[in-house]
Enzyme design. Structure first.
Site, PDB file in Angstrom:
ATOM      1  N   GLN A   1     -39.292  16.756  12.185  1.00  0.00           N
ATOM      2  CA  GLN A   1     -37.953  16.449  11.683  1.00  0.00           C
ATOM      3  C   GLN A   1     -37.843  15.028  11.140  1.00  0.00           C
ATOM      4  O   GLN A   1     -37.344  14.819  10.039  1.00  0.00           O
ATOM      5  CB  GLN A   1     -36.909  16.665  12.784  1.00  0.00           C
ATOM      6  CG  GLN A   1     -35.505  16.379  12.283  1.00  0.00           C
ATOM      7  CD  GLN A   1     -34.430  17.037  13.117  1.00  0.00           C
ATOM      8  OE1 GLN A   1     -34.706  17.599  14.170  1.00  0.00           O
ATOM      9  NE2 GLN A   1     -33.211  16.984  12.660  1.00  0.00           N
TER      10      GLN A   1
ATOM     11  N   GLY B   1     -42.394  16.741  19.555  1.00  0.00           N
ATOM     12  CA  GLY B   1     -43.588  17.551  19.763  1.00  0.00           C
ATOM     13  C   GLY B   1     -44.364  17.768  18.483  1.00  0.00           C
ATOM     14  O   GLY B   1     -45.586  17.651  18.450  1.00  0.00           O
TER      15      GLY B   1
ATOM     16  N   GLU C   1     -56.076  -2.086  -0.569  1.00  0.00           N
ATOM     17  CA  GLU C   1     -55.926  -3.534  -0.427  1.00  0.00           C
ATOM     18  C   GLU C   1     -55.146  -3.888   0.830  1.00  0.00           C
ATOM     19  O   GLU C   1     -55.380  -4.919   1.443  1.00  0.00           O
ATOM     20  CB  GLU C   1     -55.182  -4.104  -1.640  1.00  0.00           C
ATOM     21  CG  GLU C   1     -56.099  -4.594  -2.729  1.00  0.00           C
ATOM     22  CD  GLU C   1     -55.319  -5.146  -3.901  1.00  0.00           C
ATOM     23  OE1 GLU C   1     -54.691  -6.206  -3.749  1.00  0.00           O
ATOM     24  OE2 GLU C   1     -55.330  -4.517  -4.959  1.00  0.00           O
TER      25      GLU C   1
END
Length: 451
Positions: free
Chosen positions: A11, A144, A254
């Site tokens: 999410q 999770g 970089e």
């Protein structure tokens, strides 16, 4: 071309991703349906933005990204949202059942069913690139999916694309604000693989960004949208040099070269300036020196961590807008003379600067003011160690009683993985202490006395 593929997991990753793509589209004048009106070709017909978008024969611009979640609701918001026509349906992957805040579900049981599909889609995106330079991975480590599936995917990417750099933008649990009881477990288990499988991880936390919204933008009750738009500004500034032309452009690799002194010490602080509401901006003249100082303020940090408690090892300043190298050099010189900003003694110069002429864009109707110039700082500081010690402490309190562990073991994890991950983080804390310790010679003498 040096393309970059963004991967948004869980999410938090998806919602930050939404904010980022919304901003990229505005910056490049790409409409929500992927068309780019020809009269508005922003780079004067220059195709630098193709690092992030691929162009179809019909002139539609498709983001090089993939949204991945184990449950459908968040991805469905993208499928029905304003930008539903921007993404290819295959880029939006969702499962049927949630990881339920459980690292083991995201990493072992439910995650492994979806990960091959995701890698397949990533392979398609990669085949579409002429010179893929790396991945940006967005996730949170408290839940999770972001933690479990996030680390699973990173491990698999290391196997398939060993040489490509992986930059993580990771939302860590905040000191006070918590969304789940088992956050410390998920974070420790996930950091264990972030250590191994990302090249640079930029740490963010909600509490710090809430405070910035309240303090600098006068938003009394910030929402996740406010937070994500701020995060999007940071990420946009980092990637601006990949998408536009400038005086001092900075490549993804970089960052690594300049910011990571030892492979394990690659967790970065980020800050952005000026964060200022539209009402105030009208009365302030924000010079390069001012915004540079603001970026070093502890209050500007996007994660709850006080850089005054540690020393800087390296620091990357990405300016955008009306900025010339002369001003940058002057500002950096001023910063170096400040007593409060300390560098480790083995890193005398410590600054990497990038300049991009594209001024920052703001999403219409948002609280941030439109400014002429802005700076984003990514720095590697020994103070980051305190975030890990905070996490480890919470982990230890729970793990001493083996609280909630049965949920993880029930999903096929072994208890040994907990202690292995915890030991890895203990070693990381020690690494941070040693790096921040006095200079090379001092360390040698100390060891001599002990034995």
């Amino acid at each position: 071309m040096r393309e970059v593929i963004s991967i948004h997991i869980g999410q938090a990753g998806i919602q930050v991703g939404n904010a980022c793509w919304e901003l990229y589209c505005l910056e490049h004048g790409i409409q929500p349906d992927g068309q780019m009106p020809s009269d508005k070709t922003i780079g004067g017909g220059d195709d630098a933005f193709n690092t992030f978008f691929s162009e179809t024969g019909a002139g539609k611009h498709v983001p090089r990204c993939i949204f991945l979640d184990l449950e459908p609701t968040v991805v469905d918001e993208v499928r029905t949202g304003t930008y539903r026509q921007l993404f290819h349906p295959e880029q939006l992957i969702s499962g049927k059942e949630d990881a339920a805040n459980n690292f083991a579900r995201g990493h072992y049981t439910i995650g492994k069913e979806i990960v091959d599909l995701a890698l397949d889609r990533i392979r398609k995106l990669a085949d579409n690139c002429t010179g893929l330079q790396g991945f940006l991975v967005f996730n949170a480590v408290g839940g999770g999916t972001g933690s479990g599936l996030g680390s699973l995917l990173l491990e698999r990417l290391s196997v398939d694309y060993g040489k490509k750099s992986k930059l993580g933008f990771t939302v860590y649990p905040s000191p006070q604000v918590s969304t789940a009881v088992v956050e410390p477990y998920n974070s420790v288990l996930s950091t264990h693989s972030l250590l191994e499988h990302t090249d640079v991880a930029v740490m963010l936390d909600n509490e710090a960004i809430y405070d910035i919204c309240r303090r600098s933008l006068d938003i009394e009750r910030p929402t996740y949208t406010n937070l994500n738009r701020l995060i999007a500004q940071v990420i946009s500034s980092l990637t601006a040099s990949l998408r536009f032309d400038g005086a001092l452009n900075v490549d993804i690799t970089e960052f690594q070269t300049n910011l990571v002194p030892y492979p394990r010490i690659h967790f970065m602080l980020s800050s952005y300036a000026p964060i200022i509401s539209a009402e105030k901006a009208y009365h302030e003249q924000l010079s390069v020196a001012e915004i540079t100082n603001a970026a070093f303020e502890p209050a500007s940090m996007m994660v709850k961590c006080d850089p005054l408690h540690g020393k800087y090892m390296a620091c990357c300043l990405m300016y955008r807008g009306d900025v010339v190298p002369k001003d940058v050099n002057a500002s950096v010189a001023t910063i170096k003379t400040k007593r409060t900003i300390q560098f480790v003694d083995w890193c005398p110069t410590g600054f990497k600067c990038g300049i991009n002429y594209q001024p920052p864009t703001v999403v219409p109707g948002v609280d941030l003011a439109k400014v002429q110039r802005a700076v984003c700082m990514i720095s590697n500081s020994t103070a980051i160690g305190e975030i890990f010690s905070r996490l480890d402490h919470k982990f230890d309190l729970m793990y001493a009683k083996r609280a909630f562990v049965h949920w993880y073991v029930g999903e096929g994890m072994e208890e040994g993985e907990f202690s292995e991950a915890r030991e890895d983080l203990a070693a990381l804390e020690k690494d941070f202490e040693e790096v921040g310790a006095e200079s090379a010679e001092g360390a040698g003498e100390g060891e001599g006395e002990e034995y």
